[in-house]
Design a protein around this motif. Sequence first.
Motif, PDB file in Angstrom:
ATOM      1  N   GLN A   1      63.281  -5.539 -41.503  1.00 59.41           N
ATOM      2  CA  GLN A   1      62.428  -6.055 -40.431  1.00 59.41           C
ATOM      3  C   GLN A   1      61.035  -6.355 -40.970  1.00 59.41           C
ATOM      4  OE1 GLN A   1      62.404  -3.111 -37.292  1.00 59.41           O
ATOM      5  NE2 GLN A   1      64.635  -2.918 -37.326  1.00 59.41           N
ATOM      6  N   TYR A   2      60.502  -5.417 -41.747  1.00 61.50           N
ATOM      7  CA  TYR A   2      59.170  -5.586 -42.318  1.00 61.50           C
ATOM      8  C   TYR A   2      59.127  -6.805 -43.241  1.00 61.50           C
ATOM      9  CZ  TYR A   2      55.143  -4.912 -45.299  1.00 61.50           C
ATOM     10  OH  TYR A   2      53.987  -5.128 -45.993  1.00 61.50           O
ATOM     11  N   ARG A   3      60.094  -6.896 -44.118  1.00 60.68           N
ATOM     12  CA  ARG A   3      60.109  -7.992 -45.095  1.00 60.68           C
ATOM     13  C   ARG A   3      60.222  -9.344 -44.412  1.00 60.68           C
ATOM     14  NH1 ARG A   3      63.226 -12.527 -46.636  1.00 60.68           N
ATOM     15  NH2 ARG A   3      62.819 -12.941 -48.848  1.00 60.68           N
ATOM     16  N   ASP A   4      61.117  -9.457 -43.429  1.00 61.11           N
ATOM     17  CA  ASP A   4      61.282 -10.722 -42.718  1.00 61.11           C
ATOM     18  C   ASP A   4      59.991 -11.111 -41.988  1.00 61.11           C
ATOM     19  OD1 ASP A   4      63.878 -10.774 -43.598  1.00 61.11           O
ATOM     20  OD2 ASP A   4      64.784 -10.240 -41.671  1.00 61.11           O
ATOM     21  N   GLY A   5      59.344 -10.116 -41.386  1.00 55.57           N
ATOM     22  CA  GLY A   5      58.083 -10.382 -40.704  1.00 55.57           C
ATOM     23  C   GLY A   5      57.003 -10.821 -41.672  1.00 55.57           C
ATOM     24  N   PHE A   6      56.982 -10.203 -42.854  1.00 52.23           N
ATOM     25  CA  PHE A   6      55.972 -10.562 -43.857  1.00 52.23           C
ATOM     26  C   PHE A   6      56.105 -12.028 -44.265  1.00 52.23           C
ATOM     27  CE2 PHE A   6      54.194 -11.077 -48.056  1.00 52.23           C
ATOM     28  CZ  PHE A   6      53.021 -10.341 -48.018  1.00 52.23           C
TER      29      PHE A   6
ATOM     30  N   PRO B   1      55.002   0.113 -41.966  1.00 52.78           N
ATOM     31  CA  PRO B   1      55.396   0.932 -40.815  1.00 52.78           C
ATOM     32  C   PRO B   1      55.103   2.426 -40.943  1.00 52.78           C
ATOM     33  CG  PRO B   1      57.143  -0.611 -41.396  1.00 52.78           C
ATOM     34  CD  PRO B   1      56.138  -0.659 -42.508  1.00 52.78           C
ATOM     35  N   ALA B   2      54.764   2.920 -42.141  1.00 52.17           N
ATOM     36  CA  ALA B   2      54.504   4.347 -42.325  1.00 52.17           C
ATOM     37  C   ALA B   2      53.484   4.833 -41.302  1.00 52.17           C
ATOM     38  CB  ALA B   2      54.002   4.600 -43.742  1.00 52.17           C
ATOM     39  N   ALA B   3      53.866   5.832 -40.504  1.00 60.07           N
ATOM     40  CA  ALA B   3      53.057   6.218 -39.339  1.00 60.07           C
ATOM     41  C   ALA B   3      52.103   7.373 -39.578  1.00 60.07           C
ATOM     42  CB  ALA B   3      53.977   6.580 -38.169  1.00 60.07           C
TER      43      ALA B   3
ATOM     44  N   GLY C   1      55.042  -6.381 -40.828  1.00 60.38           N
ATOM     45  CA  GLY C   1      55.080  -7.286 -41.963  1.00 60.38           C
ATOM     46  C   GLY C   1      54.249  -8.524 -41.717  1.00 60.38           C
ATOM     47  N   PHE C   2      54.367  -9.091 -40.515  1.00 64.13           N
ATOM     48  CA  PHE C   2      53.613 -10.292 -40.161  1.00 64.13           C
ATOM     49  C   PHE C   2      52.118 -10.017 -40.264  1.00 64.13           C
ATOM     50  CE2 PHE C   2      51.888 -13.662 -37.571  1.00 64.13           C
ATOM     51  CZ  PHE C   2      52.793 -14.715 -37.658  1.00 64.13           C
ATOM     52  N   THR C   3      51.686  -8.878 -39.732  1.00 60.72           N
ATOM     53  CA  THR C   3      50.269  -8.511 -39.756  1.00 60.72           C
ATOM     54  C   THR C   3      49.774  -8.302 -41.178  1.00 60.72           C
ATOM     55  OG1 THR C   3      50.435  -7.487 -37.573  1.00 60.72           O
ATOM     56  CG2 THR C   3      48.579  -6.815 -38.942  1.00 60.72           C
ATOM     57  N   ALA C   4      50.596  -7.681 -42.029  1.00 57.35           N
ATOM     58  CA  ALA C   4      50.208  -7.470 -43.424  1.00 57.35           C
ATOM     59  C   ALA C   4      49.927  -8.798 -44.115  1.00 57.35           C
ATOM     60  CB  ALA C   4      51.305  -6.714 -44.165  1.00 57.35           C
ATOM     61  N   ALA C   5      50.758  -9.795 -43.863  1.00 55.75           N
ATOM     62  CA  ALA C   5      50.545 -11.109 -44.469  1.00 55.75           C
ATOM     63  C   ALA C   5      49.245 -11.737 -43.959  1.00 55.75           C
ATOM     64  CB  ALA C   5      51.736 -12.017 -44.166  1.00 55.75           C
ATOM     65  N   GLN C   6      48.993 -11.609 -42.662  1.00 55.68           N
ATOM     66  CA  GLN C   6      47.726 -12.112 -42.119  1.00 55.68           C
ATOM     67  C   GLN C   6      46.539 -11.457 -42.823  1.00 55.68           C
ATOM     68  OE1 GLN C   6      48.798 -11.258 -37.799  1.00 55.68           O
ATOM     69  NE2 GLN C   6      47.626 -13.158 -37.529  1.00 55.68           N
ATOM     70  N   MET C   7      46.623 -10.156 -43.040  1.00 55.82           N
ATOM     71  CA  MET C   7      45.528  -9.416 -43.660  1.00 55.82           C
ATOM     72  C   MET C   7      45.309  -9.845 -45.107  1.00 55.82           C
ATOM     73  SD  MET C   7      46.361  -5.649 -42.007  1.00 55.82           S
ATOM     74  CE  MET C   7      45.151  -4.771 -43.012  1.00 55.82           C
ATOM     75  N   ILE C   8      46.386 -10.023 -45.840  1.00 55.57           N
ATOM     76  CA  ILE C   8      46.261 -10.399 -47.249  1.00 55.57           C
ATOM     77  C   ILE C   8      45.674 -11.790 -47.396  1.00 55.57           C
ATOM     78  CG2 ILE C   8      47.614 -10.944 -49.322  1.00 55.57           C
ATOM     79  CD1 ILE C   8      49.449  -8.551 -48.470  1.00 55.57           C
ATOM     80  N   VAL C   9      46.111 -12.717 -46.582  1.00 55.52           N
ATOM     81  CA  VAL C   9      45.556 -14.072 -46.632  1.00 55.52           C
ATOM     82  C   VAL C   9      44.070 -14.042 -46.283  1.00 55.52           C
ATOM     83  CG1 VAL C   9      45.627 -16.370 -45.576  1.00 55.52           C
ATOM     84  CG2 VAL C   9      47.758 -15.216 -46.212  1.00 55.52           C
TER      85      VAL C   9
END
Length: 412
Positions: free
Chosen positions: A68-73, A148-150, A327-335
Amino acid sequence: MRRRAVATVHRRTLTAAVLGATGLLLVGCTAAGQAGGSGSGSGSKADEAVKVGLVYSRTGLLAAYGKQYRDGFMAGLDYATKGTGKADGHPVQVTEQDDAGDPGKAVSAAKNLIGKGYKVLAGTTDSGVALQMAPLAAQNKVLYVSGPAATDAVTGVNAYTFRSGRQSYQDILTAGTMLGDPKGKKVTVLAQDSTFGQANVAAVKAVLGAEGATVGSVLAPPSATDLTPFARQVKAGGPDLVFVAWAGATAPALWTALDQQGVLSAGKVVTGLAGTASYPVFGAAGAKVSFLAHYFPGAGGGNAVEKAMLDGVGKEGGTPDLFSTDGFTAAQMIVRAVEEGGATDTGAMAKALEGWSFDGVKGEQRIRAEDHALLQPMFTAKLRGTGAAAKPELVSTEPADAVAPPAKPSAG
């Protein structure tokens, strides 16, 4: 009035008990290692690639969450770069590494990537992995965006570590909104007598107990298969709120026992809403349970970013779920970090993220500058239907500030 009561928790000092809470993911312990070389640099060519190491659970117990994380990223990278795969002219080169939920494997993979010049690491489905990756990032001055680590311990751990998902404190505060003013209320935590269960008891005591609730617990041996006695014990206590923290194959038996013993009809019963695969576990009891939810498809109200994620994941053959948004949010942050901080200066990348407010899948989100907590809306939900037909239905959206953890200045 309910939110004001919960919001006062934010001003309290985060206790060691909460720092040990794991939410949905269990914390492990493996020593972190250090790779050679610094992660920061000075200047870069306009077209120099930004190397991103995606270290996540491609296999192992948390493989479904990892996917899920990878696909979202990948969907997020496409969205944030407007389909170009570039941030400020720099191609974003992603290399995937499988940690299989093992901190040792994660650290080994990260050290290898850092040695090859990778300045950005992301991923981490498991809390135990995140707690070993974070110090490695600081030692080598590489930007690290956990997924996702909480575990609350990731927040404020160092200047190079960020998170793209929620943390346990936000889970507990969301559960607290269903209780109203905690003062004088009785809360029972039903869990297995394990590190996971005990950590949840400690977290609820630290958050809701600090606001005046009386917090007790009913702990069952992890090996127990007859859960009726524990359901009866909960019922006999007459709590105003039952907080269930349960994992494993006995979950269907637990919910059946709670329903049969009248616990679900006697008061408010709250638990976390996991991924789609978990919905059938609740059976007929699902309609009687209140869920705190990090995310489920549609919870964002169909905003433009959520729609982009749902479309992007679906286009690649994936199924949007609980941790797709991380994952989606992580990509936004990195960009964002590359566009504002450059391709090689990881200190500048980190500064570019601090205090940043942005539109995310869940709605407006903000990275708190002093400790890198990701302030975000949280959701409460109900399940409608049973078995394969079970679907979550949004009950309320709790604003980011109402479920924000206390500020915890960075350790440096």
